[in-house]
Design a protein around this motif. Structure first.
Motif, short mmCIF file in Angstrom:
data_model
loop_
_atom_site.label_atom_id
_atom_site.label_comp_id
_atom_site.label_asym_id
_atom_site.label_seq_id
_atom_site.Cartn_x
_atom_site.Cartn_y
_atom_site.Cartn_z
N CYS A 145 40.72 44.92 50.19
CA CYS A 145 39.52 45.43 49.51
C CYS A 145 38.86 46.47 50.41
O CYS A 145 38.84 46.33 51.64
N CYS A 172 33.12 42.87 43.71
CA CYS A 172 33.21 42.21 45.02
C CYS A 172 31.83 41.81 45.53
O CYS A 172 30.88 42.61 45.50
N TYR A 180 47.04 48.18 41.91
CA TYR A 180 46.40 48.40 40.63
C TYR A 180 45.30 47.37 40.33
O TYR A 180 44.52 47.55 39.40
N SER A 181 45.24 46.28 41.07
CA SER A 181 44.21 45.26 40.86
C SER A 181 42.98 45.49 41.73
O SER A 181 41.95 44.87 41.54
N LYS A 182 43.13 46.39 42.69
CA LYS A 182 42.08 46.59 43.68
C LYS A 182 40.77 47.09 43.06
O LYS A 182 39.69 46.60 43.37
N LEU A 183 40.87 48.06 42.15
CA LEU A 183 39.66 48.64 41.57
C LEU A 183 38.84 47.61 40.81
O LEU A 183 37.61 47.57 40.90
N LYS A 184 39.53 46.75 40.04
CA LYS A 184 38.82 45.74 39.25
C LYS A 184 38.07 44.78 40.16
O LYS A 184 36.92 44.43 39.89
N HIS A 185 38.71 44.37 41.25
CA HIS A 185 38.03 43.48 42.19
C HIS A 185 36.85 44.17 42.86
O HIS A 185 35.76 43.59 42.97
N GLU A 186 37.03 45.39 43.31
CA GLU A 186 35.99 46.09 44.07
C GLU A 186 34.73 46.32 43.24
O GLU A 186 33.62 46.39 43.79
N ALA A 187 34.88 46.42 41.91
CA ALA A 187 33.72 46.61 41.04
C ALA A 187 32.83 45.38 41.03
O ALA A 187 31.63 45.48 40.75
N TYR A 221 45.41 56.95 41.34
CA TYR A 221 46.09 56.01 40.47
C TYR A 221 46.82 56.82 39.39
O TYR A 221 46.37 57.88 38.99
#
Length: 316
Positions: free
Chosen positions: A112, A135, A126-133, A62
């Motif tokens: 994801c 999920c 850029y939204s992927k990390l927030k979701h994966e934390a 990132y």
């Protein structure tokens, strides 16, 4: 440190049958490969994924994405780890940003990384990390607290891991009757604890019992954790009871999800807490030996379709 001189006697019959626990191969939870219909740029998704993979930590990069004079890239976290030297050609990195790769990253929508475990969601890069934390399909940490175990996996895998690797007692049923015995109750240390797993309503629950210092006073604590997410844990309730000589302490509550660490639950005091003097009183005799009997049950809350209230569903 485990309670070597504590015995646990349960009134439940037998352990969990082998066929009830399916041994899963340990999952390798690596970043997901992108689908071919996600990227509109025409670049092969696998090659884009590889371009954005840091050669040091193998995580997705990132911004800021750094590169050396020869064009080799790595993430900003690893730049300090390699002492400003390119891990590929060993040239000095300097402060060159790979702006082209950063723009490619901005244009991507990726699944994801837990899509292989069932997550159907797709997010901007850029939204992927927030979701994966957060999920719901992310792997669970091992709930065995005494060894700081680093194993992760789904619930069936962790149940097998607890049984085979940590030798945790397994019981079927929603009621329990345990006796905890300690020859010298005045020697109380942090993380002196026990763990038992119960299987009921098609789910698994972890019963913790431990001794630790609360301020200046040693205490004993028992609490239940649900092997699943918090949203599912709210469907269940449990009670714990300890007593003797015509007195008793009763705790009722909702089991905490194993998403909450053992320490977090303990430090929140969300369970049955027994002061040492009270524990010795319940033990009877000359108060030189701890003999605590903790009983309890687990039940499932069911919604009454007519009145809109919860009614308990007790297992037989």
């Amino acid at each position: 440190m485990e309670m070597e001189n504590i015995e646990c006697v349960s009134s439940t019959d037998g352990g969990i049958e082998d066929e009830e626990i399916h041994h899963h191969q340990h999952h390798q939870f690596s970043s997901a490969k992108t689908h071919s219909n996600i990227i509109s740029s025409g670049i092969a998704p696998t090659s884009v994924h590889e371009l954005l993979e840091c050669p040091v930590c193998t995580n997705s990069m990132y911004p800021p994405i750094h590169q050396c004079h020869n064009g080799h890239t790595l993430c900003s976290t690893c730049k300090t780890r390699v002492h400003n030297r390119c891990p590929t050609c060993r040239q000095e990195l300097g402060d060159i940003r790979c702006l082209a790769l950063e723009k490619v990253a901005e244009s991507l929508e990726l699944p994801c990384k837990y899509f292989s475990l069932g997550c159907p969601e797709i997010f901007p890069y850029y939204s992927k990390l927030k979701h994966e934390a957060l999920c719901n399909f992310r792997p669970y940490n091992c709930p065995y607290a005494g060894s700081e175990c680093s194993v992760t996996g789904d619930i069936p895998y962790l149940v097998t891991h607890l049984r085979d690797d940590h030798k945790v007692d397994m019981h079927t049923g929603c009621t329990f009757n345990h006796r905890y015995v300690k020859s010298n109750p005045r020697e109380v240390e942090n993380a002196t604890w026990m763990l038992t797993v119960f299987h009921c309503f098609g789910q698994y629950f972890c019963l913790h019992f431990e001794a630790f210092q609360l301020g200046m006073a040693p205490v004993y604590m028992a609490f239940l954790r649900f092997m699943g997410d918090e949203s599912e844990a709210r469907n269940y309730s449990y009670s714990l009871e300890v007593g003797a000589n015509g007195r008793k302490l009763i705790w009722e509550g909702t089991p905490r999800s194993v998403r909450d660490s053992h320490r977090k639950v303990r430090d929140s005091h969300d369970g049955l807490i027994i002061q040492r003097n009270m524990a010795l009183f319940f033990s009877g005799g000359d108060r030189k030996e701890l003999k605590l009997r903790v009983t309890g049950r687990i039940w499932k809350e069911q919604q009454n379709p007519e009145g809109g209230v919860c009614i308990p569903n007790l297992c037989s």
